[in-house]
Design an enzyme around this catalytic site. Structure first.
Site, short mmCIF file in Angstrom:
data_model
loop_
_atom_site.label_atom_id
_atom_site.label_comp_id
_atom_site.label_asym_id
_atom_site.label_seq_id
_atom_site.Cartn_x
_atom_site.Cartn_y
_atom_site.Cartn_z
N GLY A 1 -22.49 -25.19 -4.89
CA GLY A 1 -23.62 -26.07 -5.25
C GLY A 1 -23.24 -27.53 -5.24
O GLY A 1 -22.07 -27.90 -5.30
N GLY B 1 -29.91 -19.34 -18.94
CA GLY B 1 -30.66 -18.10 -18.82
C GLY B 1 -30.60 -17.37 -20.16
O GLY B 1 -29.56 -17.34 -20.81
N TYR C 1 9.30 -60.78 -9.12
CA TYR C 1 8.79 -59.76 -8.20
C TYR C 1 9.97 -59.18 -7.45
O TYR C 1 10.68 -59.89 -6.73
CB TYR C 1 7.77 -60.34 -7.21
N ARG D 1 -27.77 -32.54 -10.78
CA ARG D 1 -27.95 -33.23 -12.06
C ARG D 1 -26.79 -34.17 -12.39
O ARG D 1 -26.86 -34.97 -13.30
CB ARG D 1 -28.15 -32.20 -13.18
C1 UD1 Z 1 -26.87 -20.68 -14.03
C2 UD1 Z 1 -27.56 -19.36 -14.36
C3 UD1 Z 1 -28.01 -19.37 -15.82
C4 UD1 Z 1 -26.83 -19.64 -16.70
C5 UD1 Z 1 -26.11 -20.93 -16.31
C6 UD1 Z 1 -24.83 -21.05 -17.09
C7 UD1 Z 1 -28.64 -18.53 -12.34
C8 UD1 Z 1 -29.91 -18.41 -11.60
N1 UD1 Z 1 -28.70 -19.16 -13.49
O1 UD1 Z 1 -27.83 -21.70 -14.05
O2 UD1 Z 1 -28.58 -18.13 -16.15
O3 UD1 Z 1 -27.25 -19.70 -18.05
O4 UD1 Z 1 -25.80 -20.92 -14.92
O5 UD1 Z 1 -24.20 -22.26 -16.83
O6 UD1 Z 1 -27.62 -18.05 -11.90
N2 UD1 Z 1 -23.82 -22.21 -6.81
C9 UD1 Z 1 -23.48 -21.84 -5.52
N3 UD1 Z 1 -24.46 -21.73 -4.59
C10 UD1 Z 1 -25.77 -21.96 -4.87
C11 UD1 Z 1 -26.11 -22.35 -6.18
C12 UD1 Z 1 -25.13 -22.46 -7.12
O7 UD1 Z 1 -22.30 -21.62 -5.23
O8 UD1 Z 1 -26.60 -21.83 -3.94
C13 UD1 Z 1 -22.76 -22.35 -7.81
C14 UD1 Z 1 -22.63 -23.77 -8.32
O9 UD1 Z 1 -21.68 -24.50 -7.56
C15 UD1 Z 1 -22.20 -23.59 -9.76
C16 UD1 Z 1 -22.74 -22.22 -10.14
O10 UD1 Z 1 -23.08 -21.58 -8.94
O11 UD1 Z 1 -20.81 -23.59 -9.90
C17 UD1 Z 1 -23.95 -22.31 -11.07
O12 UD1 Z 1 -24.99 -23.02 -10.45
P1 UD1 Z 1 -25.97 -23.97 -11.25
O13 UD1 Z 1 -26.94 -24.53 -10.29
O14 UD1 Z 1 -25.22 -24.90 -12.10
O15 UD1 Z 1 -26.72 -22.90 -12.16
P2 UD1 Z 1 -27.53 -23.18 -13.52
O16 UD1 Z 1 -28.83 -23.80 -13.20
O17 UD1 Z 1 -26.66 -23.89 -14.47
CA CA Z 2 -24.59 -24.67 -14.35
#
Ligand code: UD1
Ligand code: CA
Length: 462
Positions: A12, A141, A368, A16
């Site tokens: 990701g 979540g 120096y 944010r």
């Molecule tokens: C996610 C969880 C949520 C949990 C929270 C905890 C889901 C849908 N939601 O939400 O239930 O409470 O984390 O912190 O899973 N990532 C990828 N590929 C993607 C999207 C994300 O590799 O397409 C990776 C990101 O790099 C990150 C992790 O997954 O390390 C979590 O992604 P993030 O978008 O932060 O999820 P949250 O919205 O925080």
């Molecule tokens: Ca997260």
């Protein structure tokens, strides 16, 4: 652990964070977020660690340089479930269990992951996941349990009803799956939700509806499981890690005058009886030897400081070594593989760059010294400059043992000052000085007697 693979989801962007870099690259106490997660996972010795990458892929790979990991590309970031799918094919060739974790929860401890895996192995569940009670569950979540207390589903903040949002039990994002059941459930994921993403969290409901066992393992320390989504959370967790590091230092015999104002990277080693004054920053692979004192406002990065060194206020020391009993500063700069011997003195406004100084050598003020090889017990007078750069290349100044360089001298490199030789103050040295010679390289002084009076007579006031 046998029959265990690990997957870290790190593709990701971290919108944010409002950053040009992928979120998992941001540092906490000098270590990239992803490396902290990786270390906790790797401590379980899984057969393979897969890291799902996408945004900023090259740099994300780079942050794990030297650590064994297999990178899987998620071309488009369509959600955490989609990221897990990216690793699906490789996982399907494996046996046993997959520990799947998010790359943005860096305080996780290996012991907690081990607890999850062990719990999972001792249960009949196809999936086990950690949960925790959050004082403020916003953004996480929520865990939905049935009247018997069994987990039924995870609902995301955005998809939750106001009632569900009141639930304080959250999903921090640490799962252990039976591999075949994971692959099966991934095939059933859809993106019918507020974000039009494939959620890994939906796997729970899918498996429950298929009548399979899912275990929620409540962990008592939410702080350890917290994720980072914003700069604010980055600062909060970074501070927490820093506090923990400082406590460990104090427990191991280091004095911190103000533990709230000492910034010590996680990999820094500080030996006992070191005293760190407020506003000291120790970075990277720095090591500080026993009994050394570091005064306020100093930053030391990737350097080795021997025992019993005194580093005074406002020094900057990078990629260098300082020998025992030496004093540095205040306001000195030591950089680029400088190696300073024992019992030396590097005083105020002295800069030492890419040079070696033998034991007992002193440069007490305003100098120096660059690209120099300096012997033992050399005295470098105030204002001495090694003129190391000729416009094209850097040249070496060699000063042998016991030499004395008078104040305000320029040593035009390449040049050699022989053993025990003297350079007269104010000299501009362009030729080698033989051992034990005195070199004087400055215009001879003339005193014009009565000159001021004669000048005044020539310019009579009007
Ligand atoms: C996610 C969880 C949520 C949990 C929270 C905890 C889901 C849908 N939601 O939400 O239930 O409470 O984390 O912190 O899973 N990532 C990828 N590929 C993607 C999207 C994300 O590799 O397409 C990776 C990101 O790099 C990150 C992790 O997954 O390390 C979590 O992604 P993030 O978008 O932060 O999820 P949250 O919205 O925080
Ligand atoms: Ca997260």
């Amino acid at each position: 652990m046998e029959n265990l693979c690990a997957v870290i989801l790190a593709a990701g962007k971290g919108t944010r964070m409002r950053s040009n870099r992928a979120k998992v690259l941001h540092n906490l106490c000098g270590t990239p977020m992803l490396r902290l997660v990786y270390s906790a996972v790797a401590a379980l010795e899984p057969e393979q660690v897969f890291v799902v990458i996408g945004q900023d892929a090259e740099r994300v790979c780079g942050s794990l340089e030297g650590f064994p990991a297999y990178f899987v590309h998620q071309k488009e970031q369509l959600g955490t479930g989609h990221a897990a799918m990216a690793a699906g094919e490789l996982l399907s060739q494996r046996r046993g269990h997959a520990l799947v974790v998010f790359g943005d929860a860096p305080r996780i401890k290996a012991a907690t992951l081990r607890k999850l895996v062990q719990h999972h192995r001792n249960s009949k569940a196809v999936t086990s996941l950690l949960t925790a009670l959050a004082a403020d569950p916003f953004g996480y979540g929520r865990i939905l349990r049935n009247p018997q207390g069994k987990i039924e589903a995870i609902v995301e903040e955005r998809d939750a009803t106001p009632e569900q949002r009141k639930i304080r039990e959250v999903n921090p994002g640490f799962y252990c799956f039976q591999i075949p059941d994971l692959i099966d459930a991934l095939g059933k994921l859809t993106n019918n939700n507020a974000q039009k993403e494939y959620y890994i969290t939906d796997l729970v409901a899918i498996q429950r509806q298929d009548g399979k066992e899912v275990e929620a393992v409540l962990h008592d320390d939410f702080e350890e499981l917290r994720g980072i989504n914003t700069r604010r959370e980055l600062a909060e967790l970074s501070r927490a890690l820093s506090k923990q590091k400082n406590l460990e230092l104090m427990e191991s015999g280091v004095t911190l005058i103000d533990p709230d104002c000492a910034y010590v990277d996680l990999d820094v080693v500080v030996e006992k009886d070191v005293i760190l004054y407020p506003m000291v920053t120790l970075e990277g692979r720095t090591r500080i030897g026993e009994g050394t004192v570091v005064r306020s406002g100093t930053r030391i990065s990737n350097s080795r400081i021997a025992p019993e060194v005194e580093i005074l206020e406002s020094c900057l020391i990078t990629d260098s070594e300082i020998g025992s009993g030496t004093t540095v500063g205040p306001s000195a700069r030591v950089r680029d593989q400088a190696v300073i011997g024992s019992r030396c003195r590097i005083g105020n406004f002295v800069e030492i760059k890419k040079s070696t100084l033998g034991d007992g050598t002193k440069a007490a003020h305003l100098a120096y010294v660059g690209d120099a090889v300096i012997g033992r017990n050399v005295n470098i007078g105030a204002g001495t400059i090694t003129c190391n750069f000729d416009g094209q290349r850097k040249n070496v100044t060699t000063i042998e043992d016991d030499a004395f360089i008078g104040t305000d001298s320029q040593l035009v490199a390449p040049v050699r000052i022989g053993r025990g030789a003297y350079v007269a103050a104010g000299s501009c040295i362009t030729e080698d000085v033989p051992p034990e010679a005195l070199a004087v390289a400055r215009a001879r002084q003339i005193n014009k007697e009565g000159w001021v009076r004669r000048k005044l007579m020539r310019t009579e006031p009007k």
